[in-house]
Design a protein around this motif. Structure first.
Motif, short mmCIF file in Angstrom:
data_model
loop_
_atom_site.label_atom_id
_atom_site.label_comp_id
_atom_site.label_asym_id
_atom_site.label_seq_id
_atom_site.Cartn_x
_atom_site.Cartn_y
_atom_site.Cartn_z
N ILE A 125 -1.23 11.68 -2.14
CA ILE A 125 -1.29 10.22 -2.06
C ILE A 125 -2.74 9.81 -2.23
CG2 ILE A 125 -0.76 8.22 -0.62
CD1 ILE A 125 1.26 10.02 0.87
N SER A 126 -3.07 9.18 -3.35
CA SER A 126 -4.49 8.91 -3.62
C SER A 126 -4.68 7.60 -4.36
CB SER A 126 -5.09 10.06 -4.45
OG SER A 126 -4.51 10.12 -5.74
N SER A 127 -5.82 7.01 -4.12
CA SER A 127 -6.32 5.86 -4.88
C SER A 127 -5.36 4.67 -4.86
CB SER A 127 -6.60 6.27 -6.35
OG SER A 127 -7.52 7.34 -6.38
N ASN A 128 -4.65 4.51 -3.75
CA ASN A 128 -3.84 3.31 -3.57
C ASN A 128 -4.71 2.21 -2.96
OD1 ASN A 128 -1.05 4.38 -4.31
ND2 ASN A 128 -1.80 5.90 -2.86
N TYR A 129 -4.44 0.98 -3.36
CA TYR A 129 -5.37 -0.11 -3.08
C TYR A 129 -5.50 -0.41 -1.59
CZ TYR A 129 -7.46 -4.76 -3.01
OH TYR A 129 -8.27 -5.83 -2.74
N TYR A 130 -4.39 -0.41 -0.85
CA TYR A 130 -4.45 -0.90 0.52
C TYR A 130 -4.16 0.17 1.58
CZ TYR A 130 -4.59 -4.60 3.98
OH TYR A 130 -4.95 -5.40 5.03
N GLY A 131 -3.79 1.37 1.19
CA GLY A 131 -3.58 2.41 2.18
C GLY A 131 -2.69 3.52 1.70
N GLY A 132 -2.74 4.66 2.44
CA GLY A 132 -1.96 5.82 2.06
C GLY A 132 -0.56 5.83 2.64
N ILE A 133 -0.44 6.04 3.97
CA ILE A 133 0.85 6.05 4.65
C ILE A 133 0.78 5.09 5.82
CG2 ILE A 133 2.50 7.42 5.98
CD1 ILE A 133 1.58 9.88 4.44
N SER A 134 1.77 4.22 5.95
CA SER A 134 1.81 3.26 7.05
C SER A 134 3.16 3.35 7.75
CB SER A 134 1.60 1.84 6.51
OG SER A 134 1.77 0.89 7.54
N LEU A 135 3.12 3.47 9.09
CA LEU A 135 4.33 3.40 9.92
C LEU A 135 4.21 2.16 10.79
CD1 LEU A 135 4.53 7.11 11.15
CD2 LEU A 135 5.61 6.13 9.15
N TYR A 155 -6.84 0.28 6.53
CA TYR A 155 -6.13 1.38 7.17
C TYR A 155 -6.32 2.71 6.46
CZ TYR A 155 -4.00 -2.46 9.68
OH TYR A 155 -3.80 -3.58 10.45
N GLY A 156 -6.67 2.69 5.19
CA GLY A 156 -7.10 3.90 4.50
C GLY A 156 -6.08 5.00 4.42
N GLY A 157 -6.17 6.01 5.31
CA GLY A 157 -5.34 7.20 5.20
C GLY A 157 -3.96 7.02 5.77
N ILE A 158 -3.82 7.18 7.11
CA ILE A 158 -2.54 7.04 7.80
C ILE A 158 -2.70 6.01 8.90
CG2 ILE A 158 -0.79 8.20 9.21
CD1 ILE A 158 -1.63 10.83 7.92
N SER A 159 -1.79 5.04 8.96
CA SER A 159 -1.86 4.04 10.02
C SER A 159 -0.52 3.97 10.75
CB SER A 159 -2.22 2.66 9.45
OG SER A 159 -1.24 2.21 8.53
N LEU A 160 -0.61 3.89 12.08
CA LEU A 160 0.55 3.71 12.94
C LEU A 160 0.39 2.40 13.68
CD1 LEU A 160 0.50 6.84 12.39
CD2 LEU A 160 1.51 7.12 14.64
N VAL A 161 1.28 1.45 13.44
CA VAL A 161 1.19 0.13 14.05
C VAL A 161 2.44 -0.12 14.88
CG1 VAL A 161 0.90 -2.33 13.61
CG2 VAL A 161 -0.18 -0.66 12.08
N TYR A 162 2.26 -0.31 16.18
CA TYR A 162 3.40 -0.46 17.10
C TYR A 162 4.39 0.69 16.90
CZ TYR A 162 1.54 -5.19 17.57
OH TYR A 162 0.72 -6.27 17.77
N SER A 163 3.86 1.88 16.70
CA SER A 163 4.70 3.04 16.41
C SER A 163 4.37 4.16 17.39
CB SER A 163 4.49 3.51 14.97
OG SER A 163 4.93 2.52 14.06
#
Length: 478
Positions: A125-135, A155-163
């Motif tokens: 998962i690379s070079s995506n504009y707003y982030g890699g993996i989001s939960l 959020y860049g790489g991996i983000s966990l929000v209310y998770s």
């Protein structure tokens, strides 16, 4: 039971491929492009399908699942999907597998919302504009063995929000604009990741009771950043060559921080308005320079100047952090030089807060662990004043089965022994069947996270023939 393959699907005003209440299908080897106002592949209320080896580009969104479960997304190439959700988007979709995909130059990499028990593994998962993996509002997911790099956004790489209750392990996370791993949630496990050259390595915002261990965190601006985050465990991490701080703590308390290496950071630590524990909470038996000791253990600080007069590997004077904090048991050497024995690993659901209602029946489910489990017997927690036990149990995968049978109310009747040693390897799924007797304690949930993994309920049929999908017997494998 349809097969959609080897098609060119392009220049449509809406979706490329749309499945609605459609199950057990295969979508493979299609070239899907330029569906600018819709989605490449859309599964809606559709289960048990395979989506593989498709090339998806220049659509509003690559692959979207809504209310769709137990699907397999693998070996797809997805790029230039520039709608708000980008490459792969799950909404209220559970128990899906997302693996071995190449995902690049989209708005988002993988965006998962209100979705549980999914596996995200071995993706690039690379070079995506707003982030890699989001939960987001998602629990009991496994994110493992992914390469996540050069993604933009906060959020860049991996983000966990209310998770919560997710497992993030064995990922290579580098050169992301924002966080390597950004957490806003509780009871998550972050382990064995390589996190380098991001703005923030790992951040916890209002996040509690998570475990951060065995990570290599280097060359970030900040390595670990805690803000309003309490009761977390941070241990056995290598924290090195970070540009500002090895660990930055603000308004965060009762975190246990021990057996970490702080090496060659511009500043090892900043702590403000916080009170934390900088050593193990119990004495640990270890070997140092050929001799065995038992002591509380802190962290290794490369700028510690104290001495070790008695040769136990623990500094005689504290490492001062600020007016409220000190590491009272600083290590003279790096933590890996103390050769601590690995404790025996068990799988334990623990006792539920309220085990009732309870009745004997047949439980069918799955177990997935986050560490190697070696077990010879199964213990069943009985309801108070009853003879709750397991009549017999089977644990198996595709290559082996282990069987255990009850011998009656004699000796240690709450334990039953397997006919062979049960070895559960991390992040593999095993089927388990338990036929209970009398009144075992019951966890009333369809999925239960434990310290060393998860157990999920497929069905529980009680002695009266009533079926549940949220009854899990309270057991311990040891």
């Amino acid at each position: 039971n349809n097969c959609i393959s080897d098609n060119i699907i392009s220049n449509n005003n809406n979706n490329g491929t749309y499945l609605y209440y459609s199950n057990n299908n295969s979508i493979s080897n299609n070239k899907i492009s330029n569906n600018w106002y819709g989605y490449g592949i859309f599964l809606d209320y559709s289960n048990d399908s395979s989506i593989s080896e498709n090339n998806i580009s220049n659509s509003a969104l690559g692959i979207i699942f809504m209310y769709s479960n137990k699907n397999n997304i693998s070996y797809n190439t997805i790029y230039h999907c520039d709608g708000e959700r980008g490459s792969i988007y799950l909404w209220y979709s559970n128990e899906n597998s997302i693996s071995y995909n190449n995902i690049s130059n989209n708005w988002w990499g993988i965006d998962i919302r209100y979705s549980n028990n999914n596996s995200i593994s071995n993706n690039n998962i690379s070079s995506n504009y707003y982030g890699g993996i989001s939960l987001v509002y998602s629990s009991n997911n496994i994110v493992t063995n992914n390469n996540i790099s050069n993604n933009g956004g906060e959020y860049g790489g991996i983000s966990l929000v209310y998770s919560s209750n997710n497992n993030i392990t064995n990922n290579n996370i580098s050169n992301n604009e924002g966080c390597g791993i950004c957490i806003y949630g509780s009871n998550n496990i972050i382990s064995n990741n390589i996190i380098c050259s991001n703005n923030y390595g790992i951040t916890l915002w209002s996040s509690n009771k998570s475990s951060i261990s065995y990570n290599n965190i280097s060359n970030n601006t900040y390595s670990i950043y805690l803000d309003d985050s309490n009761n977390n465990s941070i241990s056995k991490n290598n924290i090195s060559s970070n540009n500002w701080y090895g660990i930055y703590i603000d308004d965060s308390n009762n975190n246990i921080i021990y057996l970490n290496n702080f090496i060659n950071n511009t500043n090892n630590i900043y702590s403000y308005n916080s009170k934390n524990i900088w050593n193990s909470t119990e004495p640990i038996t270890y070997t140092y320079r050929g001799s065995e000791f038992t002591n509380y253990m802190g962290n290794y600080w490369d700028d510690y100047n104290g001495s070790d007069a008695n040769g136990d590997g623990i500094g005689e004077t504290p490492y001062i952090i600020d007016g409220n904090n000190s590491d009272n048991y600083p290590l003279i050497g790096r933590f890996e030089n103390y050769f601590m024995p690995t404790p025996a690993q068990i799988f334990d659901t623990g006792r539920p807060g309220n085990p009732y209602p309870s009745i004997s029946g047949k439980f069918i489910g799955t177990i997935r662990t986050n560490t190697k489990i070696i077990a010879k017997k199964l213990y069943t927690y009985p309801c108070e004043g009853t003879g709750g036990h397991t009549e017999h149990a089977i644990i198996c995968n595709s290559t082996w089965c282990a069987y255990a049978e009850w011998k009656g109310y004699k000796e240690d009747w709450m334990n039953i022994s397997f006919n062979k040693t049960v070895i559960l390897m991390p992040y593999e799924t095993y089927n388990i069947t338990i036929v209970t007797g009398s009144y075992p304690q019951i966890h009333h949930t369809d999925a239960l996270p434990t310290k060393n993994g998860w157990i999920n309920c497929t069905s529980f049929v009680d002695a009266n023939g009533k079926k549940y999908d949220n009854w899990i017997p309270a057991i311990r494998l040891e």
